[in-house]
Design an enzyme around this catalytic site. Sequence first.
Site, PDB file in Angstrom:
ATOM      1  NE  ARG A   1     -10.256  10.275   8.609  1.00 35.12           N
ATOM      2  CZ  ARG A   1      -9.455   9.543   7.830  1.00 35.12           C
ATOM      3  NH1 ARG A   1      -9.879   8.395   7.331  1.00 35.12           N
ATOM      4  NH2 ARG A   1      -8.251   9.965   7.545  1.00 35.12           N
TER       5      ARG A   1
ATOM      6  CG  ASP B   1     -12.046   3.006   5.832  1.00 30.02           C
ATOM      7  OD1 ASP B   1     -11.514   3.856   6.572  1.00 30.02           O
ATOM      8  OD2 ASP B   1     -11.789   2.916   4.615  1.00 30.02           O
TER       9      ASP B   1
ATOM     10  CG  HIS C   1      -1.744   1.289   1.300  1.00 32.88           C
ATOM     11  ND1 HIS C   1      -2.901   1.454   0.565  1.00 32.88           N
ATOM     12  CD2 HIS C   1      -1.554   2.447   1.984  1.00 32.88           C
ATOM     13  CE1 HIS C   1      -3.396   2.656   0.810  1.00 32.88           C
ATOM     14  NE2 HIS C   1      -2.607   3.274   1.661  1.00 32.88           N
TER      15      HIS C   1
ATOM     16  CE  LYS D   1      -9.267   1.663   3.036  1.00 27.82           C
ATOM     17  NZ  LYS D   1      -9.393   2.953   2.342  1.00 27.82           N
TER      18      LYS D   1
ATOM     19  CB  SER E   1      -8.692   4.818   7.026  1.00 28.85           C
ATOM     20  OG  SER E   1      -9.194   4.784   5.711  1.00 28.85           O
TER      21      SER E   1
END
Length: 424
Positions: free
Chosen positions: A169, A162, A83, A188, A184
């Site tokens: 947010r 999320d 990620h 995932k 967050s």
Amino acid sequence: MTHTAVDVIRAKRDGDRLTDAQIDWVVDAYTRGVVADEQMSALAMAIFLNGMDSAETARWTHAMINSGEKLTLDVGRPTVDKHSTGGVGDKITLPLAPLVAACGAAVPQLSGRGLGHTGGTLDKLEAIPGWRAQLSVDEVVAQLRSVGAVICAATSGLAPADKKLYALRDVTGTVEAIPLIASSIMSKKIAEGAEALVLDVKVGSGAFMKSLDQARALATALVSIGVDHGLRVSALLTDMSVPLGRAVGNAVEVAESIEVLRGGGPSDVVDLTVALAEEMLSRAGISASPREVLASGEAYETWARMIRAQGGDPDAPLPLARHEHVVTAPADGYLTKLDAYAVGVAAWRLGAGRARKEDPVQPGAGILCLAKPGDRLAEGQPLLLLRTDTPDAIPAALDSLSGGYDIGPAAPAATPLIIDTIRG
């Protein structure tokens, strides 16, 4: 014990540590609509102002994972994901996933779309004719077994809490809260079911985290959550003060990724791809040389199979924008600065990105960086090539680039691409 939203808000407002029971209840109640948006907004602001400790953050992540389904990836290979926190020209997922797959791992890369100056992996891949982002869980598992890599959109059943909180947010000034960012991302990724994870935490003008201290705090939080949930996890802190590679956009970044997979491409893209691949393979327990595999062409063959498996044509011509504009060097000298944020905003204004999630993107729009810091230029030499289907956008893009590059009498000192590595 009975909880109320007001009690949970007051506890965090007053700087108290939230209990596991409070966290589990409020996340579940918000997902089900029992806690209203205005109440969760107040709690998010209290978290932004007063923070959460590592145990609270881990529990918050756990509650968000439990708000939906968790994938089980029994695919016959070690599974490892990556990620990135996002940047300008950050197309690394495109060559990285097939490279790591060609080395023997399975890479379930659930990705997103771009918003603002940072590009989205799905937007880039959708520039390929026929390619589709939406896959079922069964299709994801089948492709991991047959190809070893999949890049697609997350299913709606993964961490639905999320999805709701992320949107909230975005409109309440609480995006920058590190516990909420970390939970967050990790909710995932953990729900996705991979056994190991490598994080690319960007730092610099083109990154979400502008300072090294911010980036290090986020990386530490991410790794801590991963360890608490049984993941083998690492985070690389990488520079995002200059665009990564030479292409910024969608189709142009796909083209550059294909260059890398065919053994060429800019050295910074190659080096970061290889470094992340080495870390992913290490975390997956696989001994292989990704640089050798990249040079062999095996990674490109895996890329082509991955694209075909999702309906795309890897041999089809990529979209080209109809209009071009060249920015030239204003003087003789060395390029001493090429600001990632300025280039990212300019590409966004040309049509490569979106201001709202529902906005379309132009697949052919973007910028080619014809020079990078340290290159010597002559006055009038091409510096940037702007591409768009909407020529009326060019003045706004040029305005974004004002002050985004400098020419000086001496080359700037080289800066490392990989700043640090944090391992769990």
